[in-house]
Every structure is written in structure tokens, then in C-alpha cells.
Motif scaffolding. Sequence first.
Motif, PDB file in Angstrom:
ATOM      1  N   ALA A  40       0.811  -1.214   0.000  1.00  0.00           N
ATOM      2  CA  ALA A  40       0.000   0.000   0.000  1.00  0.00           C
ATOM      3  C   ALA A  40       0.844   1.263   0.000  1.00  0.00           C
ATOM      4  N   GLU A  41       2.126   1.144   0.420  1.00  0.00           N
ATOM      5  CA  GLU A  41       3.001   2.314   0.420  1.00  0.00           C
ATOM      6  C   GLU A  41       3.315   2.806  -0.988  1.00  0.00           C
ATOM      7  N   GLN A  42       2.982   2.021  -1.992  1.00  0.00           N
ATOM      8  CA  GLN A  42       3.146   2.492  -3.372  1.00  0.00           C
ATOM      9  C   GLN A  42       2.204   3.649  -3.694  1.00  0.00           C
ATOM     10  N   LEU A  43       1.069   3.691  -2.987  1.00  0.00           N
ATOM     11  CA  LEU A  43       0.088   4.748  -3.233  1.00  0.00           C
ATOM     12  C   LEU A  43       0.659   6.091  -2.801  1.00  0.00           C
ATOM     13  N   GLY A  44       0.800   6.990  -3.756  1.00  0.00           N
ATOM     14  CA  GLY A  44       1.379   8.297  -3.466  1.00  0.00           C
ATOM     15  C   GLY A  44       2.875   8.351  -3.699  1.00  0.00           C
ATOM     16  N   THR A  45       3.488   7.189  -4.028  1.00  0.00           N
ATOM     17  CA  THR A  45       4.936   7.177  -4.329  1.00  0.00           C
ATOM     18  C   THR A  45       5.122   6.791  -5.795  1.00  0.00           C
ATOM     19  N   THR A  46       5.237   5.491  -6.082  1.00  0.00           N
ATOM     20  CA  THR A  46       5.350   5.078  -7.487  1.00  0.00           C
ATOM     21  C   THR A  46       3.987   5.097  -8.185  1.00  0.00           C
ATOM     22  N   LEU A  47       2.928   4.968  -7.386  1.00  0.00           N
ATOM     23  CA  LEU A  47       1.569   5.063  -7.907  1.00  0.00           C
ATOM     24  C   LEU A  47       0.938   6.375  -7.468  1.00  0.00           C
ATOM     25  N   THR A  48      -0.063   6.828  -8.184  1.00  0.00           N
ATOM     26  CA  THR A  48      -0.836   7.979  -7.714  1.00  0.00           C
ATOM     27  C   THR A  48      -1.563   7.561  -6.446  1.00  0.00           C
ATOM     28  N   PRO A  49      -2.098   8.494  -5.679  1.00  0.00           N
ATOM     29  CA  PRO A  49      -2.816   8.118  -4.449  1.00  0.00           C
ATOM     30  C   PRO A  49      -4.028   7.229  -4.685  1.00  0.00           C
ATOM     31  N   LEU A  50      -4.511   7.154  -5.934  1.00  0.00           N
ATOM     32  CA  LEU A  50      -5.659   6.292  -6.242  1.00  0.00           C
ATOM     33  C   LEU A  50      -5.259   5.041  -7.016  1.00  0.00           C
ATOM     34  N   GLY A  51      -3.961   4.853  -7.295  1.00  0.00           N
ATOM     35  CA  GLY A  51      -3.511   3.595  -7.865  1.00  0.00           C
ATOM     36  C   GLY A  51      -3.064   3.614  -9.303  1.00  0.00           C
ATOM     37  N   GLY A  52      -3.076   4.756  -9.963  1.00  0.00           N
ATOM     38  CA  GLY A  52      -2.546   4.835 -11.326  1.00  0.00           C
ATOM     39  C   GLY A  52      -1.024   4.874 -11.322  1.00  0.00           C
ATOM     40  N   GLU A  53      -0.415   4.580 -12.457  1.00  0.00           N
ATOM     41  CA  GLU A  53       1.041   4.700 -12.572  1.00  0.00           C
ATOM     42  C   GLU A  53       1.402   6.181 -12.657  1.00  0.00           C
ATOM     43  N   LYS A  54       2.305   6.616 -11.804  1.00  0.00           N
ATOM     44  CA  LYS A  54       2.684   8.030 -11.815  1.00  0.00           C
ATOM     45  C   LYS A  54       3.443   8.412 -13.087  1.00  0.00           C
ATOM     46  N   LEU A  55       4.298   7.526 -13.538  1.00  0.00           N
ATOM     47  CA  LEU A  55       5.126   7.851 -14.690  1.00  0.00           C
ATOM     48  C   LEU A  55       4.308   7.902 -15.973  1.00  0.00           C
ATOM     49  N   GLY A  56       4.792   8.677 -16.926  1.00  0.00           N
ATOM     50  CA  GLY A  56       4.191   8.677 -18.248  1.00  0.00           C
ATOM     51  C   GLY A  56       4.660   7.472 -19.041  1.00  0.00           C
ATOM     52  N   ASN A  57       4.308   7.440 -20.320  1.00  0.00           N
ATOM     53  CA  ASN A  57       4.769   6.318 -21.147  1.00  0.00           C
ATOM     54  C   ASN A  57       6.114   6.641 -21.790  1.00  0.00           C
ATOM     55  N   ALA A  58       6.639   5.697 -22.528  1.00  0.00           N
ATOM     56  CA  ALA A  58       8.012   5.797 -23.021  1.00  0.00           C
ATOM     57  C   ALA A  58       8.240   6.982 -23.952  1.00  0.00           C
ATOM     58  N   ASP A  59       7.274   7.273 -24.824  1.00  0.00           N
ATOM     59  CA  ASP A  59       7.489   8.353 -25.793  1.00  0.00           C
ATOM     60  C   ASP A  59       6.923   9.698 -25.350  1.00  0.00           C
ATOM     61  N   GLY A  60       6.382   9.738 -24.133  1.00  0.00           N
ATOM     62  CA  GLY A  60       5.892  11.005 -23.598  1.00  0.00           C
ATOM     63  C   GLY A  60       4.510  11.409 -24.066  1.00  0.00           C
ATOM     64  N   SER A  61       3.849  10.575 -24.873  1.00  0.00           N
ATOM     65  CA  SER A  61       2.504  10.923 -25.334  1.00  0.00           C
ATOM     66  C   SER A  61       1.474  10.822 -24.212  1.00  0.00           C
ATOM     67  N   ILE A  62       1.795  10.039 -23.182  1.00  0.00           N
ATOM     68  CA  ILE A  62       1.048  10.071 -21.924  1.00  0.00           C
ATOM     69  C   ILE A  62       1.982  10.692 -20.888  1.00  0.00           C
ATOM     70  N   PRO A  63       1.652  11.849 -20.357  1.00  0.00           N
ATOM     71  CA  PRO A  63       2.568  12.508 -19.415  1.00  0.00           C
ATOM     72  C   PRO A  63       2.538  11.858 -18.038  1.00  0.00           C
ATOM     73  N   ALA A  64       3.487  12.225 -17.206  1.00  0.00           N
ATOM     74  CA  ALA A  64       3.471  11.798 -15.814  1.00  0.00           C
ATOM     75  C   ALA A  64       2.349  12.523 -15.074  1.00  0.00           C
ATOM     76  N   TRP A  65       1.835  11.885 -14.025  1.00  0.00           N
ATOM     77  CA  TRP A  65       0.832  12.526 -13.173  1.00  0.00           C
ATOM     78  C   TRP A  65       1.552  13.392 -12.148  1.00  0.00           C
ATOM     79  N   THR A  66       1.200  14.669 -12.088  1.00  0.00           N
ATOM     80  CA  THR A  66       1.890  15.603 -11.194  1.00  0.00           C
ATOM     81  C   THR A  66       0.954  16.257 -10.186  1.00  0.00           C
ATOM     82  N   GLY A  67      -0.214  15.678  -9.982  1.00  0.00           N
ATOM     83  CA  GLY A  67      -1.127  16.209  -8.971  1.00  0.00           C
ATOM     84  C   GLY A  67      -2.486  16.596  -9.488  1.00  0.00           C
TER      85      GLY A  67
END
Length: 455
Positions: free
Chosen positions: A29-56
Amino acid sequence: MKNAMIRTGALALTLLASSVMAAVSPEEAEQLGTTLTPLGGEKLGNADGSIPAWTGGLKPGAAPVDANGFLGNPFADEKPLFVITAANAAQYQDKLSAGQQALLKRYPATYRIPVYPSHRTAWAPQAVYDAAKKSAVTTESINGGNGLKNFEQSRVYAFPIPKNGVEVLWNHLTRYRGTNFSRNHVQVVPQVNGAFTPVEMKDDGAFPQYMADADPAATANILFYYKQSVTAPSRLAGTVTLVHETVDQVKEPRMAWSYNAGQRRVRRAPQVAYDGPGTAADGMRTADNGDMYNGAPDRYEWKLIGKKEMYIPYNEYQLQSPSLKYADIVKPGHLNPDYTRYELHRVWEVEGTLRQGERHIYAKRRMYFDEDTWVLVGVDHYDSRGQLWRVAEGHSYTDYEHGINTWSAVALYDLIAGRYLAMNLVNEAPRAIAYDQALRVSDFTPAALRNAGVR
């Protein structure tokens, strides 16, 4: 020693069985808010940047809000990166659902998918993030995934780190919808030529955690209360539906009542569930098509296919604008693509297959859930012959003032009939959805239906 080994083996099997249904560990559960968004999505974007990182997410003040509470469009100046049509669909098919591809083929001259830059706008209040993290370590699925245990301790996002298909579905069913609300909206069922009569509705929704008179013990299995009144046209006005939505609907089925102004009678309404007819829908939707999917999951086996990148309706601020009329949006065959917006996002893909011995007009449902909000953004419905029948698209946006994901429109297209239904249209409503309403349990009793149904 043999008996000891048998006991040890039995204990191991018991622990294994319970772990399958158990919540995740505190460490996970510590992944929530660290590597994952607080609701469970992947924080990072995709490889080519067409999906951006989540920043809040997109916060209050992102665009002007008018006097009636309608949100301005933070991306009003953006233009489509490209437009997918029947002519070029093949080169994008890996990021389109079967339903989207079918709509492009069904309406090759008019249906199109305008793709804009992707923005990860979702956010929620900190209290919701805290509750989701609590859910991760406390909520367990019971009754074969058809109910939840210990969910009343958090009451939101049952499985932010899901392990199977039904847990993904539960996140949609238990997502944060805001505080107690009232809203006016319209449902339309156009003819093939595009002609329609809007059915105007007023909804009130309330949640036990926000109701002053809610008894925690009595409402432990209540997910929310919901009341819908039809206000126009006159031939339908005064029809009211009341729902007490339960968490475990196998243990305690959804409780529903209806009031008919002509008969002036309140009746139990068991048909407000599963494939019962949708209100004033001309046979174009089932009860569980509302909200893209609602109700008990027990009639289907839910298989988690995985995650994928897909072009989905997103940040649909223009589609909810009061500058548009319903006639601008509702066109023959489908919603007007001049006002829709699609973006590339990651989705969870889940397939629901009708269980042996159960009945429903949809034998299979292929579902796509946005990773940042858990909202269903697309559903392909198949009939008993395995034929793709109806395609649903959920056009949503983030209410950046309140941290809620909500609808501009929900469209359900019948590929065979060549007709469709659109729900949750708000453009000509007197005001936008209003939250923090002082609603009480007593407002959602069968006795209260008669007053709500006065013409």
C-alpha cells in the motif's frame, strides 16, 4: 507426524485461500502516493511522452467558473493532434476498442475521433486519498467477489491496487463521486434522423458518511441513496425512482421503489436492476447501463485482461459547456464529434462473461477503466450470439474545483438499430451540479416519494 503434516497442509491451504481474497499488505500500500498515484494509477508517463506523468492533477482556478457553476475549459485553445476516421482507422486500431472501430465503420462519413494532447487532470481531496489507502489494507472481497468486508471503514475506492477483474469493477462502483449532490440533466433517444424530445430529470444523491442522521450500524451495507425525478415532458413528469444502493447485493439486494404520478402510488421496483428497462429510454438501455455500469457484479465472471494504452473520451469540458444547446450535440447516429475530445491514456481492460445459469441480454461486456479515476470510459456489449451489439462511451471531465470526475455525457450506441441514447447532458440546465447538499436519510424513504413526484 502424518497427522501433523496434514494439519500443516490444511492450514497452508486455508492461508492461501484467504490471501487471495485479502487486502494488500501495508508495504504494498506504500506504493500509493509514491510510485503510484494516491488512487492507484502509474505516476510515470509512457516511453514516448505521449502520456505525461501525473503531477497532482488540475487544481481549483484552472479556468473561470460562471455564475451558475459551469466550469470553463482549461484547454479551449488546443487543437486536435490528428483525427481518426474510417479511412485511416487501420493505423490506430491497436489503441481503439472494437466498439470504436465498429462505430467508424457504421458511420464512415460522420463519426470521427479527434485526438488531443493528453492531460492527467484527475485529483481528489486528501481525505479521499487517505481513505483509499485505508481501503487498500482493510477491504476484502467476500461472496465470490460480490460483496465487500471492512469497506465501511473507508467507503471509497475498495481496491486501489487491484488483483483481479472484479476488484477493478469495484473501484468504479465505489469511486469518489463528491459529497451529497443535486443535479439537473437530460436524457435523449434520437430517431434515426436525429429528431429527439429531451427527457428532463432531477437527481439527488447522498452518501452515509456525509449525512447527519445516518446511523453507522444501520447504513453499514449502504453505498449511497439516490432519487431521480422526471420533470419533463409532461406525459412523463412526476415519475420518481428511489434507490438504496447496497454494497453486498447478494446478501441484501438493491432496494428500489417507484412513484407514478398518474396512479399516485408508491411501489417496490425490483426491475430497477440488471437488464430491467432504463427509465424513459425507449428500450435503448438496461437499468445497469446507467453510469456506464451499476449494481451487483454477481451475474458475470470478471476476467482482468490487463492494461493498455487507448484513445478515450477525456477532459470533455467543451461538451458540458452552457454555450451549447442539446441540438448542437445530438445528431443523427451519434454525438456531434465537433464537440468531443479524445486523449491517449492507460486503461484497465476487463471482460465480463455471463455466468452459467444466469440471464442477461448482454452475454459479454468488454470494459475499459481509466487508470487515474477508475471511471468506466468504454464498454462493448455483446449479445448471446457473440455479436457486438451496443457500444457505450463515457465522456467525462475532472471538476477541478472539487476534485471529482463526472460526466458531460454518456452515450450508448445500438449498432444494429442505428440509434443511440445519450444521458447526463447538462448544457441547458439552470445550473451545474451542486455539492454539499444538506440531505438526510429521511429524504430517501418511500414515504418521501409522493412529495418528490408532485407535478
